[in-house]
Design a protein around this motif. Structure first.
Motif, PDB file in Angstrom:
ATOM      1  N   GLY A   1       5.020  13.605  13.781  1.00  0.00           N
ATOM      2  CA  GLY A   1       5.974  13.256  14.867  1.00  0.00           C
ATOM      3  C   GLY A   1       7.005  14.349  15.110  1.00  0.00           C
ATOM      4  O   GLY A   1       6.713  14.961  15.828  1.00  0.00           O
ATOM      5  N   LYS A   2       8.020  14.153  13.699  1.00  0.00           N
ATOM      6  CA  LYS A   2       8.819  15.326  14.569  1.00  0.00           C
ATOM      7  C   LYS A   2       8.281  17.014  14.680  1.00  0.00           C
ATOM      8  O   LYS A   2       8.359  18.085  14.647  1.00  0.00           O
ATOM      9  N   GLU A   3       6.772  17.674  13.501  1.00  0.00           N
ATOM     10  CA  GLU A   3       6.384  19.191  13.523  1.00  0.00           C
ATOM     11  C   GLU A   3       6.006  18.885  15.165  1.00  0.00           C
ATOM     12  O   GLU A   3       5.703  19.826  15.534  1.00  0.00           O
ATOM     13  N   LEU A   4       5.542  17.801  15.280  1.00  0.00           N
ATOM     14  CA  LEU A   4       4.438  17.900  16.695  1.00  0.00           C
ATOM     15  C   LEU A   4       5.520  18.365  17.305  1.00  0.00           C
ATOM     16  O   LEU A   4       4.928  18.877  18.121  1.00  0.00           O
ATOM     17  N   ALA A   5       6.547  17.991  16.956  1.00  0.00           N
ATOM     18  CA  ALA A   5       7.282  17.542  18.690  1.00  0.00           C
ATOM     19  C   ALA A   5       8.122  18.912  18.941  1.00  0.00           C
ATOM     20  O   ALA A   5       8.304  19.829  20.312  1.00  0.00           O
TER      21      ALA A   5
END
Length: 251
Positions: A158-162
């Motif tokens: 999720g962090k990478e996606l954000a």
């Protein structure tokens, strides 16, 4: 493909996508466009920022996000990247160019020497891919650059996606230009010294031996996606060289 582009917004500049010089090299074949984009890795994106023209390279892919809008160019970047901030909620007019230099053409004079090439320029208003489609867009880019790698690695966090962003650019305003003739106008009666060698030097993107990272376990084998990608690039280069050679042998 359209040859005369009209922008998606009345405030955008209108540009002509008609090739004015060497217009016989312009292609309207969708398959030619598809192959150019399929084989490319980097798109050079032109835009105006602060009243000044700039061109930046972007990793890209072409794919369908399943939202009913069809296939489009997907440009990969960061949420903090300038172009992605410029896009905002309304999008930003850009042109994205993918070029392949297939050979250097060595004629009997430097004036007649040239290059065989394939290029595609996509023009339009780039918009941000909606968040709910971002992960799919990123996997399309990954599958384009590194086919098969997705099955070998973990899922995106999720962090990478954000922190990652993708712009989408329609493929309905495109100009394609191709040169694949080798030595132009060569004939026994052309007045040139045919004792001087003339021909082409085929060029292609190829891979050297994979280099393992320092943090990889010594026993870890080179994955199938890496060896397959290297083989694919090599095969593609050989096939293109054969096509160019056949074009030069035509009467």
């Amino acid at each position: 493909m359209s040859t005369d582009a009209t922008s998606a917004d009345a405030s955008d500049p209108q540009v002509s996508l008609e090739v004015r010089r060497k217009h016989d090299r312009q292609s309207y074949d969708p398959a030619v466009l598809e192959h150019i984009l399929e084989e490319g890795i980097v798109a050079h994106v032109g835009m105006v920022r602060g009243g000044e023209p700039i061109v930046l390279p972007y990793l890209y892919a072409v794919g369908d996000l399943g939202d009913g809008l069809g296939r489009r160019m997907l440009l990969h970047g960061s949420t903090g990247g300038g172009l992605f901030l410029d896009a905002g909620t309304e999008g930003v007019p850009i042109s994205a160019t993918v070029t392949h230099i297939d050979s250097l053409v060595f004629a009997r004079s430097l004036n007649d020497s040239s290059a065989d090439y394939r290029s595609a320029m996509v023009y339009g208003r780039a918009t941000v891919v909606p968040f709910e489609l971002r992960q799919k867009a990123l996997w399309i880019v990954g599958d384009h650059l590194m086919p098969g790698r997705r099955a070998e690695v973990r899922e995106i966090t999720g962090k990478e996606l954000a922190s990652t962003q993708v712009l989408q650019l329609p493929l309905d305003q495109v100009s394609v230009k191709v040169r694949a003739v080798g030595i132009g106008g060569e004939s026994p009666e052309d007045g040139e010294d045919h004792g001087v060698w003339a021909g082409i030097l085929p060029l292609s993107v190829t891979a050297a031996e994979p280099i393992v990272s320092a943090g990889t376990d010594a026993a870890a084998p080179v994955p199938a996606s890496v060896t397959a990608r290297a083989a694919e690039l090599a095969a593609r280069g050989r096939a293109r060289a054969q096509l160019l050679g056949a074009a030069m042998r035509r009467p």
